[in-house]
Design a protein around this motif. Structure first.
Motif, PDB file in Angstrom:
ATOM      1  N   VAL A  32       0.850  -1.197   0.000  1.00 34.94           N
ATOM      2  CA  VAL A  32       0.000   0.000   0.000  1.00 34.94           C
ATOM      3  C   VAL A  32       0.884   1.245   0.000  1.00 34.94           C
ATOM      4  O   VAL A  32       1.851   1.327   0.750  1.00 34.94           O
ATOM      5  CB  VAL A  32      -0.957  -0.014   1.221  1.00 34.94           C
ATOM      6  CG1 VAL A  32      -1.717   1.309   1.323  1.00 34.94           C
ATOM      7  CG2 VAL A  32      -1.927  -1.179   1.110  1.00 34.94           C
ATOM      8  N   GLY A  33       0.553   2.163  -0.900  1.00 35.12           N
ATOM      9  CA  GLY A  33       1.321   3.413  -1.000  1.00 35.12           C
ATOM     10  C   GLY A  33       2.511   3.316  -1.945  1.00 35.12           C
ATOM     11  O   GLY A  33       3.130   4.321  -2.279  1.00 35.12           O
ATOM     12  N   GLN A  34       2.843   2.090  -2.395  1.00 35.08           N
ATOM     13  CA  GLN A  34       4.002   1.934  -3.284  1.00 35.08           C
ATOM     14  C   GLN A  34       3.584   1.831  -4.744  1.00 35.08           C
ATOM     15  O   GLN A  34       2.452   1.504  -5.057  1.00 35.08           O
ATOM     16  CB  GLN A  34       4.778   0.658  -2.920  1.00 35.08           C
ATOM     17  CG  GLN A  34       5.411   0.716  -1.545  1.00 35.08           C
ATOM     18  CD  GLN A  34       5.926  -0.645  -1.105  1.00 35.08           C
ATOM     19  OE1 GLN A  34       5.946  -1.602  -1.873  1.00 35.08           O
ATOM     20  NE2 GLN A  34       6.341  -0.723   0.139  1.00 35.08           N
ATOM     21  N   ARG A  35       4.568   2.081  -5.600  1.00 32.94           N
ATOM     22  CA  ARG A  35       4.353   1.926  -7.033  1.00 32.94           C
ATOM     23  C   ARG A  35       4.816   0.513  -7.406  1.00 32.94           C
ATOM     24  O   ARG A  35       5.927   0.102  -7.038  1.00 32.94           O
ATOM     25  CB  ARG A  35       5.172   2.968  -7.780  1.00 32.94           C
ATOM     26  CG  ARG A  35       4.677   3.214  -9.155  1.00 32.94           C
ATOM     27  CD  ARG A  35       5.192   4.527  -9.732  1.00 32.94           C
ATOM     28  NE  ARG A  35       4.990   4.442 -11.163  1.00 32.94           N
ATOM     29  CZ  ARG A  35       5.958   4.250 -12.048  1.00 32.94           C
ATOM     30  NH1 ARG A  35       7.209   4.164 -11.661  1.00 32.94           N
ATOM     31  NH2 ARG A  35       5.653   4.140 -13.329  1.00 32.94           N
ATOM     32  N   VAL A  36       3.967  -0.232  -8.111  1.00 29.20           N
ATOM     33  CA  VAL A  36       4.304  -1.621  -8.451  1.00 29.20           C
ATOM     34  C   VAL A  36       3.954  -1.897  -9.913  1.00 29.20           C
ATOM     35  O   VAL A  36       3.228  -1.131 -10.549  1.00 29.20           O
ATOM     36  CB  VAL A  36       3.507  -2.640  -7.583  1.00 29.20           C
ATOM     37  CG1 VAL A  36       3.854  -2.495  -6.109  1.00 29.20           C
ATOM     38  CG2 VAL A  36       2.006  -2.501  -7.806  1.00 29.20           C
ATOM     39  N   GLU A  37       4.476  -3.013 -10.410  1.00 27.49           N
ATOM     40  CA  GLU A  37       4.072  -3.494 -11.728  1.00 27.49           C
ATOM     41  C   GLU A  37       3.259  -4.776 -11.569  1.00 27.49           C
ATOM     42  O   GLU A  37       3.620  -5.640 -10.775  1.00 27.49           O
ATOM     43  CB  GLU A  37       5.311  -3.799 -12.589  1.00 27.49           C
ATOM     44  CG  GLU A  37       4.931  -4.381 -13.951  1.00 27.49           C
ATOM     45  CD  GLU A  37       6.137  -4.774 -14.812  1.00 27.49           C
ATOM     46  OE1 GLU A  37       7.218  -4.179 -14.651  1.00 27.49           O
ATOM     47  OE2 GLU A  37       5.979  -5.696 -15.635  1.00 27.49           O
TER      48      GLU A  37
END
Ligand code: 4AD
Ligand code: MG
Length: 432
Positions: free
Chosen positions: A13-18
């Motif tokens: 949560v709150g992070q940028r992911v692929e």
């Protein structure tokens, strides 16, 4: 950029992911696209807003249709309303494949024949996802149960020369110079050999029955878990079975409850499954059926209606024991108190799911077994090796076979067994 899976999103949560997966549905409204996304581990909503994603990405999202495949990056947001607890706010999309035709499985209600015809695609839908996840949990639970008890896995052959169960429903094929051989109906006979070498053994694999029954409980190819234990007698056998079935159900409740909930399974019914299970004899069951108005004569095997009627008297699975010798397979040990019945049990699941286990103590006396082979018109030559098990160090032993798909159908609450296996083999279906 870290490539992660939907099932992991809660930890990001709150992070940028692929994410890499497929778009199974799309809703759009002017400046925003809602992509319903799946990646094989779960389902999540991906939001593509013109303002955050930019013109380019927004345009790409406009081209997507059902079952497009994409790589997408975005920021994970908490979302209490969604079942996954999160959604993803996309900022870039890489298109891997856009289908050129409409997806055959749309939202409208398709008939079962249509869905089975498209089983290769139907597997992608939510309901099938949840069922297959439960199947995976059931098979893992079985292996873990035996591992915990120091059983040895013994893989039994698929091509067999001796009839294992019933001459009436064999698949025959030509085997070089031997002529006819059969596809295994059971691995039991081989497990009987193995338990004299390894004590406690089990197998887990496909079995085949050329049964022309078109019921919701029968498959032509189904998976079975069998166990066989040297020195086990009838009652030891039943204890092992009730422990196994309780272990499987509890494992699923503990590790796959979200899938049961997604299938709307009544979990309270499953929570009742713990040892001991009740035991009634075949003869008591016949009386029970007579009282309920069934027309059944002592000596006949039970059909689906009878099994359902018996099981409906119990909240947990119930053992029906001591069937008439003539209604069961050749290898079952006669009851010393009444030679007309055998030391066997069928385990009937609650809620109308029928027999999930068949098992028995085995004949360990050489001469009685020879007599039985004759009575059943089975060729003694094909059983030379099986009889030899009774010539050196023969001991009482017992075992059983659990039908994997019937067990899954019961645990999931499916109304037909065909959804419990990835690619069902039924009377009228060999594709896909
Ligand atoms: O009762 P069955 O025929 O028992 C045996 O084959 C024994 N040799 C097992 C043993 O003692 N080692 O089959 C065992 C279980 C049934 O209780 C049922 O759950 C399942 O296999 N089964 C089927 N499942 C789906 N489709 C069919 N056509 C099935 N036939 C049996
Ligand atoms: Mg049976």
């Amino acid at each position: 950029m870290i490539w992660t899976y939907v099932e992991q999103l809660k930890n990001h949560v709150g992070q940028r992911v692929e994410l890499r997966g497929w778009v199974w549905n799309i809703r759009s409204s002017g400046k925003i696209h809602f992509l319903q996304f799946r990646d094989g581990t779960g389902f999540v909503q991906i939001v593509v807003e013109k303002s955050t994603a930019g013109e380019d990405t927004f345009k790409k999202a406009s081209k997507l249709r059902m079952e497009s495949s994409i790589r997408v990056t975005g920021v994970v947001k908490k979302d209490e309303r969604s079942p996954s607890g999160v959604e993803v706010l996309a900022d870039s999309i890489e298109i891997v494949h856009i289908p050129q035709e409409p997806y055959p499985i749309s939202k409208k209600d398709h008939g079962i024949d249509f869905l089975m015809e498209y089983r290769h695609l139907w597997l992608r839908s939510r309901r099938q996802f949840h069922i297959l996840k439960i199947r995976d949990a059931v098979l893992f639970a079985i292996r873990e149960f035996y591992k915990n008890r120091n059983f040895v896995l013994v893989d039994t052959p698929i091509f067999t020369g001796s009839i294992g169960e019933n001459a009436g429903n064999l698949f025959e094929l030509d085997y070089f110079d031997y002529g006819k051989v059969y596809l295994a109906q059971t691995g039991q006979l081989y497990l009987e050999a193995a338990c004299m070498a390894l004590g406690k053994v089990y197998n887990l694999g496909p079995t085949f029955r050329a049964e022309k029954s078109k019921t919701r409980r029968h498959l032509i190819e189904f998976w079975m878990n069998e166990a066989e234990v040297a020195y086990y007698e009838h009652e030891d056998n039943l204890k092992l079975q009730e422990d196994l079935v309780s272990y499987i159900v509890n494992y699923v409740l503990k590790n796959a409850s979200e899938h049961l909930e997604a299938l709307d399974r009544d979990i309270e019914k499953l929570q009742k499954v713990s040892p001991p299970f009740e035991r009634i004899t075949y003869t008591e069951a016949v009386k029970l059926l007579e009282r309920k108005g069934h027309n059944i004569k002592w000596g006949e095997d039970f059909g689906a209606d009878e099994e359902t009627a018996i099981a409906s008297e119990f909240e947990k699975p119930v053992f029906v024991t001591h069937y008439p010798r003539k209604a069961k397979a050749f290898y079952m040990q006669p009851d010393p108190d009444n030679e007309e019945v055998v030391l066997c049990a069928d385990l009937l699941a609650p809620e109308g799911y029928g027999e999930i286990i068949g098992g028995s103590q085995r004949i360990h006396d050489h001469d009685i077994l020879v007599k039985r082979l004759e009575e059943f018109n089975l060729p003694r030559e094909s059983y030379r090796w099986y009889l030899e098990l009774r010539r050196w160090g023969s001991v009482p032993h017992s075992g059983f076979g659990l039908g994997i798909e019937r067990t899954i159908a019961w645990i999931c609450g499916l109304n037909h067994i065909r959804e419990a296996i990835p690619f069902a083999r039924t009377l009228y279906r060999i594709y896909p």
